[in-house]
Design an enzyme around this catalytic site. Structure first.
Site, mmCIF file in Angstrom:
data_model
loop_
_atom_site.group_PDB
_atom_site.id
_atom_site.type_symbol
_atom_site.label_atom_id
_atom_site.label_comp_id
_atom_site.label_asym_id
_atom_site.label_seq_id
_atom_site.Cartn_x
_atom_site.Cartn_y
_atom_site.Cartn_z
ATOM 1 N N HIS A 58 0.878 -1.181 0.000
ATOM 2 C CA HIS A 58 0.000 0.000 0.000
ATOM 3 C C HIS A 58 0.916 1.233 0.000
ATOM 4 O O HIS A 58 2.025 1.176 0.546
ATOM 5 C CB HIS A 58 -0.828 -0.053 1.284
ATOM 6 C CG HIS A 58 -1.894 0.995 1.402
ATOM 7 N ND1 HIS A 58 -1.618 2.286 1.746
ATOM 8 C CD2 HIS A 58 -3.239 0.935 1.246
ATOM 9 C CE1 HIS A 58 -2.739 2.984 1.805
ATOM 10 N NE2 HIS A 58 -3.750 2.180 1.502
ATOM 11 N N ASP A 91 3.368 -4.237 8.004
ATOM 12 C CA ASP A 91 2.194 -3.390 7.843
ATOM 13 C C ASP A 91 0.991 -4.297 8.095
ATOM 14 O O ASP A 91 0.627 -5.105 7.242
ATOM 15 C CB ASP A 91 2.178 -2.807 6.432
ATOM 16 C CG ASP A 91 0.864 -2.108 6.111
ATOM 17 O OD1 ASP A 91 -0.081 -2.202 6.915
ATOM 18 O OD2 ASP A 91 0.779 -1.482 5.038
ATOM 19 N N GLN A 95 -4.255 -4.845 7.279
ATOM 20 C CA GLN A 95 -5.206 -5.934 7.003
ATOM 21 C C GLN A 95 -4.941 -7.132 7.919
ATOM 22 O O GLN A 95 -5.864 -7.845 8.297
ATOM 23 C CB GLN A 95 -5.111 -6.374 5.528
ATOM 24 C CG GLN A 95 -5.348 -5.268 4.512
ATOM 25 C CD GLN A 95 -6.744 -4.667 4.576
ATOM 26 O OE1 GLN A 95 -7.700 -5.315 5.001
ATOM 27 N NE2 GLN A 95 -6.874 -3.420 4.167
ATOM 28 N N CYS A 152 -4.701 2.290 -3.660
ATOM 29 C CA CYS A 152 -3.445 2.832 -3.098
ATOM 30 C C CYS A 152 -2.274 1.885 -3.304
ATOM 31 O O CYS A 152 -1.418 1.744 -2.411
ATOM 32 C CB CYS A 152 -3.585 3.175 -1.616
ATOM 33 S SG CYS A 152 -4.806 4.424 -1.316
HETATM 34 N N1 7TS Z 1 -1.585 -0.647 4.597
HETATM 35 C C1 7TS Z 1 -2.512 -1.468 4.086
HETATM 36 C C2 7TS Z 1 -2.141 -2.877 3.704
HETATM 37 C C3 7TS Z 1 -3.824 -1.003 3.951
HETATM 38 O O1 7TS Z 1 -4.762 -1.824 3.467
HETATM 39 C C4 7TS Z 1 -4.148 0.324 4.339
HETATM 40 C C5 7TS Z 1 -5.514 0.899 4.113
HETATM 41 C C6 7TS Z 1 -3.142 1.111 4.898
HETATM 42 C C7 7TS Z 1 -1.863 0.602 5.001
HETATM 43 C C8 7TS Z 1 -3.402 2.486 5.410
HETATM 44 O O2 7TS Z 1 -4.232 2.431 6.517
HETATM 45 P P1 7TS Z 1 -4.818 3.769 7.177
HETATM 46 O O3 7TS Z 1 -5.798 3.281 8.178
HETATM 47 O O4 7TS Z 1 -3.661 4.483 7.790
HETATM 48 O O5 7TS Z 1 -5.436 4.543 6.063
HETATM 49 N N2 7TS Z 1 -6.206 0.323 3.033
HETATM 50 C C9 7TS Z 1 -7.265 0.829 2.399
HETATM 51 C C10 7TS Z 1 -7.880 0.182 1.343
HETATM 52 O O6 7TS Z 1 -7.521 -0.899 0.898
HETATM 53 N N3 7TS Z 1 -8.911 0.926 0.889
HETATM 54 O O7 7TS Z 1 -8.995 2.024 1.641
HETATM 55 C C11 7TS Z 1 -7.970 1.974 2.576
#
Ligand code: 7TS
Length: 403
Positions: free
Chosen positions: A120, A197, A200, A361
């Site tokens: 991501h 990370d 998920q 992303c």
């Molecule tokens: N890393 C992964 C693997 C993610 O899926 C996401 C968010 C993030 C980092 C960032 O997380 P945040 O809570 O700091 O925004 N993923 C997604 C998605 O798949 N669609 O919207 C957000």
């Protein structure tokens, strides 16, 4: 697992969208919140609200105790050795930026950081920018077409210049559950620390940071039924103790004079300013809800949904599923013939179905597959097989309309 009761616990699910019952399949973006979480936040503001760590008065003590208990609960949930290793942040993105910031003095010109091809942007851009600033090199562990990582290749990439390996636990596009324990072992054999990370991973895998042996683990509350704006950076005590502070201000100090400041102990060194207390309590309540429901039951249920949906989608002409890893969780990305994901997503929305479309992303991953984006359905504990049926029928209908 009592699915009917679970759905009652998430009242938002019980609504019509565009005249159809809502089918919410955008859980990888954010999950819905159970009443237990909403009630916990509401109770905090109704009965306990006060700033933490600062007051001798009753409410301040109540709020401080609740906040620190939440930290303790979260530490146990991911099996951290001590609660000082739990740093509250806004979410995964802030956790990773925090780490990239405090590791900066340690990354010299010519050093290397490894990420993977399925990251991501949150676990890519902070490292890329750090490398650019410090004249270090970002190396990318390639993804195979089926959506898995080549660990033999990783061994070769781990040269003495490598200072960090930063990798997704579970891909938000492919659903791949990376063999993170093995990855950590390989990296540690070469003396390289690892950040996972877990945006998920926290919701779809068991996370035991000591068993994984991982150095840092970042996650967001909102992906696991907790509110937005709260997340965690887990870091091993031996690491966090040595690293410098991130932001400066109240709470994170020990002694301040105009000439000099000394810093507070862990975890406060990393929590400058007033924290998101309600968020931390909401996260505790969400993890408690997950634990009470049964982690194994939730994962089995999600796996059943994923397999059932995959099987049904594969029967549609022109279907291309992106991501065929053997170990896969809760995420189903696909394309149909030459149809644009956005068009499909828009038609599905008209039928009450919430999916995500686009690059999720992960633009470099889209470039690797040579596609503009995907349609992504992602599952949570409250989804049902009937919803999968409705979703697949709707995909068929949308494809028919667009072709
Ligand atoms: N890393 C992964 C693997 C993610 O899926 C996401 C968010 C993030 C980092 C960032 O997380 P945040 O809570 O700091 O925004 N993923 C997604 C998605 O798949 N669609 O919207 C957000």
């Amino acid at each position: 697992m009592d699915l009917q009761q679970i759905r009652k616990d998430f009242p938002i699910l019980n609504q019509q969208v565009n005249g159809k019952p809502l089918v919410y399949l955008d859980n990888a973006a954010t999950t819905q919140k159970p009443l237990a979480v909403i009630q916990r936040i509401s109770d905090y503001y109704l009965k306990e609200n006060s700033n933490v760590h600062r007051g001798v008065h009753h409410l301040s003590q109540v709020a401080t105790e609740a906040y620190e208990n939440a930290r303790g609960y979260i530490a146990k949930y991911i099996h951290a050795e001590e609660s000082n290793e739990i740093i509250f942040t806004r979410g995964t993105t802030e956790s990773i930026n925090l780490l990239a910031n405090v590791l900066s003095p340690w990354i010299q010109a010519g050093d290397e950081i490894i990420i993977s091809g399925m990251e991501h942007h949150s676990n890519l851009v902070p490292w890329q920018q750090l490398c650019e600033r410090n004249k270090a090199r970002l190396k990318v562990l390639p993804v195979d077409l089926d959506g898995t990582l080549d660990l033999n290749f990783l061994e070769k990439m781990l040269t003495p210049q490598v200072k960090l390996l930063a990798i997704a636990h579970i891909s938000n596009v492919l659903g791949t559950v990376n063999p993170v324990k093995e990855i950590v072992r390989i990296a540690h054999n070469k003396g390289v620390p690892v950040l996972l990370d877990g945006a998920q991973g926290i919701a779809h895998a068991k996370v035991d940071v000591q068993d994984l042996g991982v150095d840092f683990y970042a996650f967001s509350g909102h992906k696991i039924y907790a509110p937005m704006g709260i997340g965690v950076l887990y870091g091993r005590f031996t690491w966090l103790r040595r690293l410098p502070p991130y932001q400066f201000g109240g709470e994170m100090i020990d002694q301040v004079s105009f000439e000099k400041t000394t810093f507070n102990e862990l975890p406060y060194k990393y929590e400058a300013g007033t924290p998101n207390v309600a968020g931390a309590l909401g996260l505790e309540a969400a993890l408690h809800y997950v634990q009470k429901t049964g982690v194994d039951d939730i994962f089995n249920h999600e796996d059943k949904l994923l397999k059932y949906a995959t099987e049904k989608l594969e029967n549609i002409d022109g279907m291309r599923i992106i991501g065929h890893a053997k170990e896969k969780a809760a995420v189903l990305s696909f394309l149909v013939n030459g149809l644009h994901p956005f068009d499909l997503g828009t038609l599905l929305d008209q039928m009450g179905i919430a999916v995500r479309t686009g690059h999720h992303c992960a633009q470099p991953l889209m470039d690797f597959y040579g596609i503009p984006g995907t349609v992504r359905a992602s599952f949570a504990m409250y989804n049902t097989l009937e919803e999968v049926d409705i979703f697949v029928d709707a995909v068929k209908k949308a494809v028919g309309m667009l072709q």
